[in-house]
Design a protein around this motif. Structure first.
Motif, PDB file in Angstrom:
ATOM      1  N   LEU A 118      49.248  22.400  -3.254  1.00  0.00           N
ATOM      2  CA  LEU A 118      49.844  21.060  -3.203  1.00  0.00           C
ATOM      3  C   LEU A 118      50.633  20.873  -1.920  1.00  0.00           C
ATOM      4  O   LEU A 118      50.492  19.859  -1.232  1.00  0.00           O
ATOM      5  CB  LEU A 118      50.761  20.845  -4.413  1.00  0.00           C
ATOM      6  N   PHE A 121      48.198  20.349   0.971  1.00  0.00           N
ATOM      7  CA  PHE A 121      47.563  19.037   1.048  1.00  0.00           C
ATOM      8  C   PHE A 121      48.569  17.952   1.402  1.00  0.00           C
ATOM      9  O   PHE A 121      48.278  17.045   2.179  1.00  0.00           O
ATOM     10  CB  PHE A 121      46.877  18.698  -0.271  1.00  0.00           C
ATOM     11  N   PRO A 164      35.953   6.201  -2.430  1.00  0.00           N
ATOM     12  CA  PRO A 164      37.290   5.815  -2.900  1.00  0.00           C
ATOM     13  C   PRO A 164      38.014   4.874  -1.944  1.00  0.00           C
ATOM     14  O   PRO A 164      38.715   3.956  -2.372  1.00  0.00           O
ATOM     15  CB  PRO A 164      38.014   7.156  -3.013  1.00  0.00           C
ATOM     16  N   VAL A 165      37.822   5.074  -0.669  1.00  0.00           N
ATOM     17  CA  VAL A 165      38.469   4.190   0.307  1.00  0.00           C
ATOM     18  C   VAL A 165      37.889   2.788   0.190  1.00  0.00           C
ATOM     19  O   VAL A 165      38.621   1.788   0.189  1.00  0.00           O
ATOM     20  CB  VAL A 165      38.287   4.733   1.736  1.00  0.00           C
ATOM     21  N   ALA A 167      36.547   1.502  -2.396  1.00  0.00           N
ATOM     22  CA  ALA A 167      36.991   0.922  -3.663  1.00  0.00           C
ATOM     23  C   ALA A 167      38.412   0.383  -3.549  1.00  0.00           C
ATOM     24  O   ALA A 167      38.732  -0.704  -4.035  1.00  0.00           O
ATOM     25  CB  ALA A 167      36.904   1.974  -4.765  1.00  0.00           C
ATOM     26  N   HIS A 168      39.242   1.136  -2.886  1.00  0.00           N
ATOM     27  CA  HIS A 168      40.632   0.704  -2.734  1.00  0.00           C
ATOM     28  C   HIS A 168      40.719  -0.564  -1.895  1.00  0.00           C
ATOM     29  O   HIS A 168      41.421  -1.520  -2.256  1.00  0.00           O
ATOM     30  CB  HIS A 168      41.441   1.828  -2.093  1.00  0.00           C
ATOM     31  N   TYR A 171      39.564  -3.480  -3.851  1.00  0.00           N
ATOM     32  CA  TYR A 171      40.550  -3.861  -4.872  1.00  0.00           C
ATOM     33  C   TYR A 171      41.678  -4.686  -4.265  1.00  0.00           C
ATOM     34  O   TYR A 171      42.027  -5.756  -4.766  1.00  0.00           O
ATOM     35  CB  TYR A 171      41.102  -2.587  -5.519  1.00  0.00           C
ATOM     36  N   VAL A 262      43.854  10.263   2.852  1.00  0.00           N
ATOM     37  CA  VAL A 262      45.049   9.435   2.857  1.00  0.00           C
ATOM     38  C   VAL A 262      45.112   8.536   4.085  1.00  0.00           C
ATOM     39  O   VAL A 262      45.503   7.370   3.971  1.00  0.00           O
ATOM     40  CB  VAL A 262      46.329  10.284   2.724  1.00  0.00           C
ATOM     41  N   MET A 265      42.719   5.614   3.738  1.00  0.00           N
ATOM     42  CA  MET A 265      43.237   4.724   2.688  1.00  0.00           C
ATOM     43  C   MET A 265      44.353   3.852   3.238  1.00  0.00           C
ATOM     44  O   MET A 265      44.422   2.650   2.982  1.00  0.00           O
ATOM     45  CB  MET A 265      43.783   5.554   1.529  1.00  0.00           C
ATOM     46  N   GLN A 269      44.370  -0.242   3.725  1.00  0.00           N
ATOM     47  CA  GLN A 269      45.396  -1.071   3.103  1.00  0.00           C
ATOM     48  C   GLN A 269      46.111  -1.924   4.141  1.00  0.00           C
ATOM     49  O   GLN A 269      46.442  -3.082   3.911  1.00  0.00           O
ATOM     50  CB  GLN A 269      46.384  -0.151   2.382  1.00  0.00           C
TER      51      GLN A 269
ATOM     52  N   GLY B 161      43.416  -0.503 -10.119  1.00  0.00           N
ATOM     53  CA  GLY B 161      43.938   0.044  -8.879  1.00  0.00           C
ATOM     54  C   GLY B 161      43.860   1.554  -8.804  1.00  0.00           C
ATOM     55  O   GLY B 161      43.913   2.130  -7.715  1.00  0.00           O
ATOM     56  N   PHE B 163      41.296   3.281  -9.761  1.00  0.00           N
ATOM     57  CA  PHE B 163      39.911   3.720  -9.701  1.00  0.00           C
ATOM     58  C   PHE B 163      39.592   4.579  -8.469  1.00  0.00           C
ATOM     59  O   PHE B 163      38.885   5.590  -8.585  1.00  0.00           O
ATOM     60  CB  PHE B 163      38.970   2.512  -9.785  1.00  0.00           C
ATOM     61  N   PRO B 164      40.124   4.235  -7.304  1.00  0.00           N
ATOM     62  CA  PRO B 164      39.835   5.092  -6.146  1.00  0.00           C
ATOM     63  C   PRO B 164      40.267   6.530  -6.351  1.00  0.00           C
ATOM     64  O   PRO B 164      39.594   7.453  -5.903  1.00  0.00           O
ATOM     65  CB  PRO B 164      40.623   4.431  -5.010  1.00  0.00           C
ATOM     66  N   LEU B 258      53.426  -2.277  -1.284  1.00  0.00           N
ATOM     67  CA  LEU B 258      52.259  -2.304  -2.143  1.00  0.00           C
ATOM     68  C   LEU B 258      52.029  -0.847  -2.499  1.00  0.00           C
ATOM     69  O   LEU B 258      52.241   0.030  -1.701  1.00  0.00           O
ATOM     70  CB  LEU B 258      51.067  -2.865  -1.361  1.00  0.00           C
ATOM     71  N   ARG B 259      51.617  -0.663  -3.724  1.00  0.00           N
ATOM     72  CA  ARG B 259      51.459   0.734  -4.147  1.00  0.00           C
ATOM     73  C   ARG B 259      50.576   1.492  -3.182  1.00  0.00           C
ATOM     74  O   ARG B 259      49.497   1.054  -2.817  1.00  0.00           O
ATOM     75  CB  ARG B 259      50.836   0.766  -5.537  1.00  0.00           C
ATOM     76  N   THR B 260      51.034   2.615  -2.769  1.00  0.00           N
ATOM     77  CA  THR B 260      50.167   3.463  -1.968  1.00  0.00           C
ATOM     78  C   THR B 260      49.610   4.544  -2.872  1.00  0.00           C
ATOM     79  O   THR B 260      50.299   5.108  -3.703  1.00  0.00           O
ATOM     80  CB  THR B 260      50.931   4.115  -0.801  1.00  0.00           C
ATOM     81  N   MET B 261      48.363   4.811  -2.694  1.00  0.00           N
ATOM     82  CA  MET B 261      47.671   5.739  -3.575  1.00  0.00           C
ATOM     83  C   MET B 261      47.674   7.145  -3.020  1.00  0.00           C
ATOM     84  O   MET B 261      47.021   8.023  -3.571  1.00  0.00           O
ATOM     85  CB  MET B 261      46.217   5.265  -3.729  1.00  0.00           C
ATOM     86  N   VAL B 262      48.392   7.351  -1.953  1.00  0.00           N
ATOM     87  CA  VAL B 262      48.220   8.644  -1.293  1.00  0.00           C
ATOM     88  C   VAL B 262      48.736   9.803  -2.133  1.00  0.00           C
ATOM     89  O   VAL B 262      48.108  10.856  -2.187  1.00  0.00           O
ATOM     90  CB  VAL B 262      48.864   8.667   0.117  1.00  0.00           C
ATOM     91  N   MET B 265      46.299  10.588  -4.947  1.00  0.00           N
ATOM     92  CA  MET B 265      45.089  11.161  -4.359  1.00  0.00           C
ATOM     93  C   MET B 265      45.316  12.621  -4.023  1.00  0.00           C
ATOM     94  O   MET B 265      44.469  13.478  -4.258  1.00  0.00           O
ATOM     95  CB  MET B 265      44.740  10.405  -3.067  1.00  0.00           C
ATOM     96  N   CYS B 266      46.450  12.868  -3.453  1.00  0.00           N
ATOM     97  CA  CYS B 266      46.761  14.222  -3.028  1.00  0.00           C
ATOM     98  C   CYS B 266      46.886  15.150  -4.233  1.00  0.00           C
ATOM     99  O   CYS B 266      46.387  16.272  -4.227  1.00  0.00           O
ATOM    100  CB  CYS B 266      48.057  14.175  -2.225  1.00  0.00           C
TER     101      CYS B 266
END
Lengths: 280, 280
Positions: A118, A121, A164-165, A167-168, A171, A262, A265, A269, B161, B163-164, B258-262, B265-266
């Motif tokens: 973790l 990454f 995934p990118v 898709a994001h 979205y 990341v 992504m 965004q 949101g 899904f990615p 805005l929510r970041t998915m990083v 994802m990580c």
DNA sequence: ATGGCCTTAGAATAAACATTCCACGAAGTA
DNA sequence: TACTTCGTGGAATGTTTATTCTAAGGCCAT
């Protein structure tokens, strides 16, 4: 007789600097001249030949070699490695230092520890975000947002690991009220999904090595139909570069264990949100 | 065109990069290999000897020289100068200062500047990754990986949101040889997709506010069927917490634009990779 | 003064190096 | 099939480069 403290650890540039400074008073005339030159012109020490360095420092080549030996190195070549390490450390931004820092702390040590994974990454992610800020040029960003703003429909193409990118991005764009078609190849209808795209639309293509074959096939078709394209990829050699109106190049980190998504992504965004902001 | 046309002036590294990319398709086999190596390992090109570079790129030394000549240089030495210029150009980075500097002064505020948006998202991403390292407990990671390791099939549930993240986790797990079913609700068959899940399998559920209704509906059904569940969410009040075997709570940043998915994802990637490492 | 010791310059040398050359082989053409 | 062209590997080449060696010069103590 200059003291030869061999307890010193070779390798790091900073250590070498301090070692040179420490021995400086004890050096002979020529050696002192070279020591000063070395501290003031580390780049020339890193890249020059013995003869060049000698000429610039106004000493004999042999004196340069003696200098290296006086510091405990086998010769100039060995010493030069240290100066070169300074150059390589500074060029690919800071990730190297940061990661070696973590490695030093021990937090990085055994890869069989999930927490270490973790940490790794997360660190790589942070570094990639850091370099993203450096690499992306304002002009490209503005141009890309213009293209998206002018588009009637935005087509998003990202398959395989890049999906995934895609898709994001899809979205977020939809949340912001854009008309978006995601080219996901559902039912093997990839070509049909894009059939109605026109030059009044725009394409965002995302692809990283190993490049998805379908992406590589479809992208040239679409740009051939004069669809303005924004590419997010990892190399100028990628199949989605040629014909693109804007290219964002996000190179992989050399020692990344596994590609982290990341940075792409985050860029996706940014495009989406930047689009709405500039239209206000 | 992403950048200005090929005004071919030797000397600058960026020009060289584009020149290599431009000629790449016309190169012969070996030359293409070298071209790719050069773009990906500029540092080695700058510092290595012909023999070293050749070995790393798995070609003959003579091929390296041919490559240099193909680009119009007199030989490898000339070409190497350009790569070296890149090293000397980047002198002192000191990023941490620069980023905290950005944060301090106003450039962070002006949201109408696309680059500011990027800076903002990237910074938020870094912060969220940092806090991810702090919050995630080793014990939870180990437990989650155990569950995944014992599972015959891994079901991944992430809609809207999230899904990615689900897509990314699915992709990586499959690459690593796991049997994975992604519950994407394709054709409104969400329930049917999970119909055959048994207690010998495992579920990874990802959901953030606003919680997707389908996720909120399906999750309790699955845990009621004794499917071990790993939840990645933003609050202990989320609908995918109750009944979960392991919960990773990743709270939203208070003022995230805005929510970041990083971070999710990580974390997902860590689970996947950690899974294979512990099984070795 | 002068002998001993360290430092230095510059040539000599050996190693490393980039580059060239040539023969072989594959792919294309008549 | 025979001929040509082009790409390639690998050894040979000549050059650059680091290193070593030696004689001479300077400094200091006696």
């Amino acid at each position: 007789m200059p003291t030869k403290a061999n307890a010193r650890q070779h390798g790091t540039y900073e250590n070498l600097r301090h070692e040179i400074a420490r021995q400086h008073p004890d050096f002979s005339d020529r050696l002192r001249v070279i020591a000063e030159f070395a501290l003031e012109h580390p780049t020339e020490m890193a890249l020059g030949t013995v003869a060049e360095v000698a000429q610039r420092a106004k000493v004999q080549p042999s004196a340069i070699v003696r200098f290296a030996r006086a510091l405990g190195y086998g010769g100039f070549t060995e010493l030069q490695q240290v100066f070169r390490s300074r150059l390589v450390a500074s060029v690919p931004p800071s990730y190297k230092e940061r990661i070696t820092g973590l490695r030093r702390d021990g937090r990085f040590q055994d890869a069989n520890n999930p927490q270490a994974v973790l940490t790794r990454f997360a660190s790589e992610g942070m570094v990639s975000l850091e370099s993203l800020q450096d690499r992306v040029r304002q002009a490209d960003l503005v141009r890309a947002i213009e293209l998206l703003g002018a588009a009637e429909t935005i087509y998003v193409l990202g398959l395989g690991g890049s999906f995934p990118v895609a898709a994001h991005l899809t979205y977020v764009l939809r949340k912001l009220g854009r008309r978006v078609v995601i080219l996901d190849g559902l039912g093997s209808a990839l070509g049909d999904q894009a059939a109605s795209a026109t030059p009044a639309d725009a394409l965002v293509a995302i692809s990283f090595r190993v490049y998805n074959p379908d992406t590589a096939r479809l992208f040239p078709e679409l740009v051939a139909r004069r669809l303005p394209a924004i590419s997010i990829t990892d190399s100028l050699l990628s199949p989605i570069v040629e014909g693109a109106s804007v290219v964002f190049e996000i190179p992989d980190m050399p020692e990344a264990a596994l590609r982290t998504m990341v940075a792409p992504m985050c860029l996706a965004q940014t495009l989406a949100v930047g689009l709405t902001l500039t239209l206000d």
